[in-house]
Enzyme design. Structure first.
Site, PDB file in Angstrom:
ATOM      1  N   CYS A   6       0.842  -1.198   0.000  1.00 57.25           N
ATOM      2  CA  CYS A   6       0.000   0.000   0.000  1.00 57.25           C
ATOM      3  C   CYS A   6       0.881   1.253   0.000  1.00 57.25           C
ATOM      4  O   CYS A   6       1.700   1.456   0.898  1.00 57.25           O
ATOM      5  CB  CYS A   6      -0.899  -0.009   1.227  1.00 57.25           C
ATOM      6  SG  CYS A   6      -1.769   1.539   1.467  1.00 57.25           S
ATOM      7  N   CYS A   9       0.561   3.449   3.162  1.00 54.57           N
ATOM      8  CA  CYS A   9       1.266   2.854   4.315  1.00 54.57           C
ATOM      9  C   CYS A   9       2.767   3.130   4.199  1.00 54.57           C
ATOM     10  O   CYS A   9       3.437   3.407   5.200  1.00 54.57           O
ATOM     11  CB  CYS A   9       1.005   1.353   4.395  1.00 54.57           C
ATOM     12  SG  CYS A   9      -0.612   0.933   5.088  1.00 54.57           S
ATOM     13  N   ASP A  32      -0.945  16.312  -2.347  1.00 60.48           N
ATOM     14  CA  ASP A  32      -1.191  15.346  -3.424  1.00 60.48           C
ATOM     15  C   ASP A  32      -0.102  15.501  -4.480  1.00 60.48           C
ATOM     16  O   ASP A  32       0.304  16.623  -4.813  1.00 60.48           O
ATOM     17  CB  ASP A  32      -2.576  15.583  -4.039  1.00 60.48           C
ATOM     18  CG  ASP A  32      -3.043  14.405  -4.874  1.00 60.48           C
ATOM     19  OD1 ASP A  32      -3.989  13.716  -4.453  1.00 60.48           O
ATOM     20  OD2 ASP A  32      -2.448  14.166  -5.955  1.00 60.48           O
ATOM     21  N   HIS A  48      -4.214   1.327   8.444  1.00 60.22           N
ATOM     22  CA  HIS A  48      -4.741   0.952   7.123  1.00 60.22           C
ATOM     23  C   HIS A  48      -6.196   0.503   7.215  1.00 60.22           C
ATOM     24  O   HIS A  48      -6.517  -0.450   7.911  1.00 60.22           O
ATOM     25  CB  HIS A  48      -3.899  -0.176   6.505  1.00 60.22           C
ATOM     26  CG  HIS A  48      -4.366  -0.536   5.119  1.00 60.22           C
ATOM     27  ND1 HIS A  48      -3.810   0.004   3.989  1.00 60.22           N
ATOM     28  CD2 HIS A  48      -5.371  -1.342   4.700  1.00 60.22           C
ATOM     29  CE1 HIS A  48      -4.442  -0.465   2.921  1.00 60.22           C
ATOM     30  NE2 HIS A  48      -5.390  -1.291   3.338  1.00 60.22           N
ATOM     31  N   ASN A  87     -13.424   9.721  -2.150  1.00 56.31           N
ATOM     32  CA  ASN A  87     -13.837   8.812  -3.215  1.00 56.31           C
ATOM     33  C   ASN A  87     -13.878   7.403  -2.625  1.00 56.31           C
ATOM     34  O   ASN A  87     -12.914   6.959  -2.001  1.00 56.31           O
ATOM     35  CB  ASN A  87     -12.851   8.866  -4.384  1.00 56.31           C
ATOM     36  CG  ASN A  87     -12.827  10.233  -5.040  1.00 56.31           C
ATOM     37  OD1 ASN A  87     -13.842  10.927  -5.081  1.00 56.31           O
ATOM     38  ND2 ASN A  87     -11.670  10.638  -5.548  1.00 56.31           N
ATOM     39  N   THR A  95      -8.575   5.312  -6.358  1.00 51.67           N
ATOM     40  CA  THR A  95      -7.443   4.600  -6.974  1.00 51.67           C
ATOM     41  C   THR A  95      -6.467   4.067  -5.932  1.00 51.67           C
ATOM     42  O   THR A  95      -5.690   3.159  -6.224  1.00 51.67           O
ATOM     43  CB  THR A  95      -6.678   5.520  -7.953  1.00 51.67           C
ATOM     44  OG1 THR A  95      -6.200   6.658  -7.237  1.00 51.67           O
ATOM     45  CG2 THR A  95      -7.557   5.967  -9.107  1.00 51.67           C
ATOM     46  N   HIS A  98      -6.414   2.835   0.536  1.00 53.40           N
ATOM     47  CA  HIS A  98      -6.151   3.177   1.934  1.00 53.40           C
ATOM     48  C   HIS A  98      -6.962   4.455   2.132  1.00 53.40           C
ATOM     49  O   HIS A  98      -6.766   5.427   1.391  1.00 53.40           O
ATOM     50  CB  HIS A  98      -4.638   3.402   2.131  1.00 53.40           C
ATOM     51  CG  HIS A  98      -4.220   3.792   3.517  1.00 53.40           C
ATOM     52  ND1 HIS A  98      -3.171   3.181   4.176  1.00 53.40           N
ATOM     53  CD2 HIS A  98      -4.679   4.762   4.344  1.00 53.40           C
ATOM     54  CE1 HIS A  98      -3.011   3.740   5.369  1.00 53.40           C
ATOM     55  NE2 HIS A  98      -3.902   4.711   5.490  1.00 53.40           N
ATOM     56  N   HIS A 100      -8.678   7.870   2.578  1.00 54.36           N
ATOM     57  CA  HIS A 100      -8.084   9.219   2.539  1.00 54.36           C
ATOM     58  C   HIS A 100      -9.133  10.229   2.102  1.00 54.36           C
ATOM     59  O   HIS A 100     -10.002   9.935   1.299  1.00 54.36           O
ATOM     60  CB  HIS A 100      -6.880   9.284   1.581  1.00 54.36           C
ATOM     61  CG  HIS A 100      -7.216   8.875   0.184  1.00 54.36           C
ATOM     62  ND1 HIS A 100      -7.290   7.561  -0.201  1.00 54.36           N
ATOM     63  CD2 HIS A 100      -7.500   9.615  -0.913  1.00 54.36           C
ATOM     64  CE1 HIS A 100      -7.599   7.498  -1.483  1.00 54.36           C
ATOM     65  NE2 HIS A 100      -7.753   8.732  -1.945  1.00 54.36           N
ATOM     66  N   HIS A 102      -9.620  14.096   0.395  1.00 56.50           N
ATOM     67  CA  HIS A 102      -8.964  15.158  -0.379  1.00 56.50           C
ATOM     68  C   HIS A 102      -9.473  16.493   0.151  1.00 56.50           C
ATOM     69  O   HIS A 102     -10.679  16.744   0.139  1.00 56.50           O
ATOM     70  CB  HIS A 102      -9.358  15.100  -1.852  1.00 56.50           C
ATOM     71  CG  HIS A 102      -8.952  13.871  -2.578  1.00 56.50           C
ATOM     72  ND1 HIS A 102      -7.934  13.865  -3.505  1.00 56.50           N
ATOM     73  CD2 HIS A 102      -9.430  12.599  -2.537  1.00 56.50           C
ATOM     74  CE1 HIS A 102      -7.816  12.639  -4.015  1.00 56.50           C
ATOM     75  NE2 HIS A 102      -8.711  11.855  -3.456  1.00 56.50           N
TER      76      HIS A 102
END
Ligand code: 5GP
Ligand code: ZN
Length: 110
Positions: A6, A9, A32, A48, A87, A95, A98, A100, A102
């Protein structure tokens, strides 16, 4: 996806570099790699979990901490108008599997 392969990670462990913006007990925030807005920061739990829904059920305290960290970063880097997007699922554009959020903003502070 296991934690071994990952990418987030690996960023959390320091194996892969990232531009750290802020951190908290349960989460880190970094820029990003391919920003889509003048402000584009990822807020990622240290643990995770595949997506935000799993994080919410498996570690709600970490989710609250992550949302607080993202809100703090957004108020520091933007005028206060921002999006906080998670997302969730491949068909929704996720995509990296893990969890997250934005933080994106068209109105940076400076
Ligand atoms: P998703 O499409 O899963 O919602 O978001 C994944 C995000 O991670 C994308 O915006 C992508 O640019 C970002 N990303 C992918 N790999 C890396 C990386 O190695 N470093 C950083 N800083 N961001 C990454
Ligand atoms: Zn991971």
């Amino acid at each position: 996806m296991t934690t071994e392969n990952c990418i987030f990670c690996k960023i959390i462990s320091g194996e892969i570099p990232a531009t750290l913006v802020a951190e908290s007990t349960h989460a880190i925030a970094f820029n990003d790699i391919a920003p889509k807005q003048p402000v584009h920061v990822l807020v990622v739990p240290r643990e995770h979990h595949s997506n935000v829904a799993e994080l919410a059920f498996e570690n709600p305290e970490a989710l609250i901490d992550l949302v607080q960290l993202g809100s703090r970063v957004a108020s520091e880097l933007s005028t206060g108008s921002f999006r906080f997007t998670f997302n969730t699922g491949e068909a929704a554009g996720q995509t990296v599997f893990h969890a997250h959020g934005h933080i994106t903003s068209r109105t940076p502070k400076n």
